[in-house]
Design a protein around this motif. Structure first.
Motif, PDB file in Angstrom:
ATOM      1  N   LEU A  19       7.791  10.136  -8.501  1.00 37.22           N
ATOM      2  CA  LEU A  19       6.525  10.608  -7.945  1.00 37.22           C
ATOM      3  C   LEU A  19       5.671   9.401  -7.617  1.00 37.22           C
ATOM      4  CD1 LEU A  19       4.086  12.647  -7.531  1.00 37.22           C
ATOM      5  CD2 LEU A  19       3.679  12.367  -9.990  1.00 37.22           C
ATOM      6  N   THR A  20       5.134   9.330  -6.413  1.00 39.61           N
ATOM      7  CA  THR A  20       4.153   8.303  -6.069  1.00 39.61           C
ATOM      8  C   THR A  20       2.894   8.995  -5.582  1.00 39.61           C
ATOM      9  OG1 THR A  20       4.991   8.076  -3.794  1.00 39.61           O
ATOM     10  CG2 THR A  20       5.905   6.600  -5.463  1.00 39.61           C
ATOM     11  N   MET A  21       1.735   8.388  -5.874  1.00 43.17           N
ATOM     12  CA  MET A  21       0.469   9.047  -5.590  1.00 43.17           C
ATOM     13  C   MET A  21      -0.598   8.040  -5.219  1.00 43.17           C
ATOM     14  SD  MET A  21      -1.904  11.215  -8.174  1.00 43.17           S
ATOM     15  CE  MET A  21      -2.408   9.664  -8.901  1.00 43.17           C
ATOM     16  N   GLN A  22      -1.278   8.301  -4.134  1.00 41.09           N
ATOM     17  CA  GLN A  22      -2.396   7.476  -3.706  1.00 41.09           C
ATOM     18  C   GLN A  22      -3.567   7.680  -4.664  1.00 41.09           C
ATOM     19  OE1 GLN A  22      -3.527   8.422   0.301  1.00 41.09           O
ATOM     20  NE2 GLN A  22      -3.889   6.287   0.837  1.00 41.09           N
ATOM     21  N   PRO A  23      -4.263   6.609  -5.067  1.00 36.77           N
ATOM     22  CA  PRO A  23      -5.340   6.763  -6.055  1.00 36.77           C
ATOM     23  C   PRO A  23      -6.393   7.798  -5.682  1.00 36.77           C
ATOM     24  CG  PRO A  23      -4.806   4.453  -5.802  1.00 36.77           C
ATOM     25  CD  PRO A  23      -4.006   5.191  -4.759  1.00 36.77           C
ATOM     26  N   GLY A  24      -6.730   7.910  -4.416  1.00 36.32           N
ATOM     27  CA  GLY A  24      -7.790   8.821  -4.019  1.00 36.32           C
ATOM     28  C   GLY A  24      -7.350  10.252  -3.778  1.00 36.32           C
TER      29      GLY A  24
ATOM     30  N   LEU B 245       8.764   6.346 -16.844  1.00 37.72           N
ATOM     31  CA  LEU B 245       8.028   5.097 -16.636  1.00 37.72           C
ATOM     32  C   LEU B 245       6.843   5.407 -15.742  1.00 37.72           C
ATOM     33  CD1 LEU B 245      10.595   2.212 -15.974  1.00 37.72           C
ATOM     34  CD2 LEU B 245       8.896   2.316 -17.794  1.00 37.72           C
ATOM     35  N   TRP B 246       5.655   4.950 -16.172  1.00 36.20           N
ATOM     36  CA  TRP B 246       4.422   5.174 -15.405  1.00 36.20           C
ATOM     37  C   TRP B 246       3.855   3.811 -15.042  1.00 36.20           C
ATOM     38  CZ3 TRP B 246      -0.008   8.870 -17.431  1.00 36.20           C
ATOM     39  CH2 TRP B 246      -0.983   8.996 -16.433  1.00 36.20           C
ATOM     40  N   ILE B 247       3.920   3.471 -13.753  1.00 39.15           N
ATOM     41  CA  ILE B 247       3.396   2.203 -13.236  1.00 39.15           C
ATOM     42  C   ILE B 247       2.096   2.494 -12.517  1.00 39.15           C
ATOM     43  CG2 ILE B 247       3.883   0.164 -11.831  1.00 39.15           C
ATOM     44  CD1 ILE B 247       6.873   1.035 -11.979  1.00 39.15           C
ATOM     45  N   ARG B 248       1.019   1.812 -12.935  1.00 38.76           N
ATOM     46  CA  ARG B 248      -0.296   2.073 -12.370  1.00 38.76           C
ATOM     47  C   ARG B 248      -0.649   1.049 -11.291  1.00 38.76           C
ATOM     48  NH1 ARG B 248      -0.275   4.120 -17.520  1.00 38.76           N
ATOM     49  NH2 ARG B 248      -1.553   5.968 -17.905  1.00 38.76           N
ATOM     50  N   PRO B 249      -1.626   1.377 -10.437  1.00 39.97           N
ATOM     51  CA  PRO B 249      -2.012   0.441  -9.370  1.00 39.97           C
ATOM     52  C   PRO B 249      -2.371  -0.929  -9.919  1.00 39.97           C
ATOM     53  CG  PRO B 249      -3.042   2.576  -9.010  1.00 39.97           C
ATOM     54  CD  PRO B 249      -2.406   2.631 -10.366  1.00 39.97           C
TER      55      PRO B 249
ATOM     56  N   PHE C 239      -0.739   1.982  -5.756  1.00 35.27           N
ATOM     57  CA  PHE C 239      -0.669   3.415  -6.013  1.00 35.27           C
ATOM     58  C   PHE C 239       0.078   3.647  -7.321  1.00 35.27           C
ATOM     59  CE2 PHE C 239       2.605   1.990  -3.092  1.00 35.27           C
ATOM     60  CZ  PHE C 239       3.794   2.419  -3.678  1.00 35.27           C
ATOM     61  N   HIS C 240       0.045   4.889  -7.810  1.00 29.93           N
ATOM     62  CA  HIS C 240       0.733   5.260  -9.038  1.00 29.93           C
ATOM     63  C   HIS C 240       2.192   5.603  -8.751  1.00 29.93           C
ATOM     64  CE1 HIS C 240      -2.839   5.647 -11.690  1.00 29.93           C
ATOM     65  NE2 HIS C 240      -3.452   5.919 -10.555  1.00 29.93           N
ATOM     66  N   THR C 241       3.081   5.203  -9.649  1.00 30.12           N
ATOM     67  CA  THR C 241       4.484   5.587  -9.591  1.00 30.12           C
ATOM     68  C   THR C 241       4.912   6.108 -10.955  1.00 30.12           C
ATOM     69  OG1 THR C 241       5.054   3.976  -7.874  1.00 30.12           O
ATOM     70  CG2 THR C 241       6.850   4.783  -9.230  1.00 30.12           C
TER      71      THR C 241
ATOM     72  N   PRO D 176       0.820  -1.208   0.000  1.00 29.93           N
ATOM     73  CA  PRO D 176       0.000   0.000   0.000  1.00 29.93           C
ATOM     74  C   PRO D 176       0.854   1.259   0.000  1.00 29.93           C
ATOM     75  CG  PRO D 176       0.193  -0.822   2.235  1.00 29.93           C
ATOM     76  CD  PRO D 176       0.922  -1.814   1.345  1.00 29.93           C
ATOM     77  N   PHE D 177       0.228   2.368  -0.333  1.00 33.44           N
ATOM     78  CA  PHE D 177       0.910   3.653  -0.285  1.00 33.44           C
ATOM     79  C   PHE D 177       1.253   3.982   1.169  1.00 33.44           C
ATOM     80  CE2 PHE D 177       1.025   8.261   0.180  1.00 33.44           C
ATOM     81  CZ  PHE D 177       1.890   8.618  -0.843  1.00 33.44           C
ATOM     82  N   PRO D 178       2.528   4.273   1.487  1.00 33.28           N
ATOM     83  CA  PRO D 178       2.933   4.530   2.880  1.00 33.28           C
ATOM     84  C   PRO D 178       2.656   5.975   3.292  1.00 33.28           C
ATOM     85  CG  PRO D 178       4.850   4.587   1.461  1.00 33.28           C
ATOM     86  CD  PRO D 178       3.675   4.264   0.560  1.00 33.28           C
TER      87      PRO D 178
END
Length: 305
Positions: free
Chosen positions: A110-115, A89-93, A61-63, A27-29
């Protein structure tokens, strides 16, 4: 930021691995993010073992990685991508991926929580367009714009004292949206190369989302067309225009991908893997898998272990 993120966040805390019953997912930390906001942005570089010998796994999460060095070979959903300076590089959940232990990951991540972003922004930026390519090669002008936007986002993220938390978060959302809109435009342009634009993109989007929800039990193009209220011909046109393939090919590709994920990263018997992707009969699953990969499920699993 990145060193802590992947050694602690992906190294075990909150993971569901260990049982052999599911792909190890991290999970996103949030607790490692400045002020606990739903995103992080910071450097990859010397002294930061960003990959931390992470095994094959997936994240929720997105990276996005913008490279200033390379080349680095990175596996995403069982395809190898080689990224060099100036690439993203774009890695999706949910995507399975693996860091290259011998690679030097240099640049910004960059990392981002989906919500973290509102739904309208999610739709506008195509955050869940799994059909889009994960490796992007911007030209000089687009790279300059993306680099500037990501730099501004990082400055806003690290400025944790100027604004109250609510305003700080709002500024981050707007700044992040600006970066992602640039990134989404680049990704969509890369996907359109060699194809004409599709007036039925919304039709494809509905189909794609329906497949994501139902691929484990529904492999029928006609059933998806009926559920969405389209004729089969309309669905074929929309999917071919958006992806260059047939609806059946799109469904089968998603089924194969999930089967690969389960074979590679769980100890489920092959019959149970087949059942999990809609094949109650193990022999039928093995035949389907071999038709699409030129390998038996057992051979594919053995190759990765």
């Amino acid at each position: 930021m990145a060193d802590e993120h992947h050694q602690d966040g992906e190294g075990g805390r909150g993971a569901d691995g260990g049982s052999g019953e599911g792909i190890r997912t991290f999970p996103f930390p949030v607790d490692l993010s400045l002020l606990g906001v739903g995103m992080q942005v910071g450097p990859m570089g010397a002294g930061r073992t960003w990959h931390a010998h992470a095994p094959l796994h997936r994240i929720d999460f997105h990276t996005v990685m913008l490279f200033t060095g390379g080349p680095v070979r990175h596996m995403i959903d069982f395809a190898e991508y080689e990224a060099s300076a100036g690439d993203l590089l774009w890695i999706r959940p949910g995507q399975v991926h693996r860091f290259a232990p011998e690679g030097e990951y240099r640049g910004t991540v960059l990392t981002m929580q989906p919500g973290f972003l509102p739904r309208a922004t999610v739709e506008a930026t195509g955050l869940y367009r799994y059909d889009l390519p994960p490796l992007l090669h911007p030209d000089e002008a687009r790279l300059a714009g993306l680099t500037a936007a990501l730099g501004q986002l990082r400055r806003e993220y690290e400025d944790a004292t100027t604004l109250p938390l609510s305003l700080h978060t709002a500024v981050l959302r707007h700044t992040l949206s600006a970066f992602l809109l640039r990134l989404a435009h680049l990704a969509a342009g890369s996907a359109r190369e060699g194809r004409t634009d599709a007036p039925g993109d919304s039709t494809f989007t509905l189909f794609r989302d329906a497949v994501e929800r139902g691929f484990a039990t529904n492999h029928s193009v006609s059933a998806y067309a009926d559920a969405l209220g389209y004729s089969r011909r309309t669905l074929v046109r929309a999917v071919r225009a958006a992806t260059g393939e047939t609806p059946k090919g799109f469904i089968d590709k998603r089924v194969v991908l999930e089967a690969k994920r389960l074979l590679a990263h769980t100890d489920l018997p092959i019959g149970r893997v087949g059942a999990a992707v809609g094949f109650p009969d193990a022999a039928n699953f093995s035949k389907f898998f071999q038709q699409h990969t030129d390998q038996t499920p057992a051979a594919f699993r053995a190759e990765l272990r």
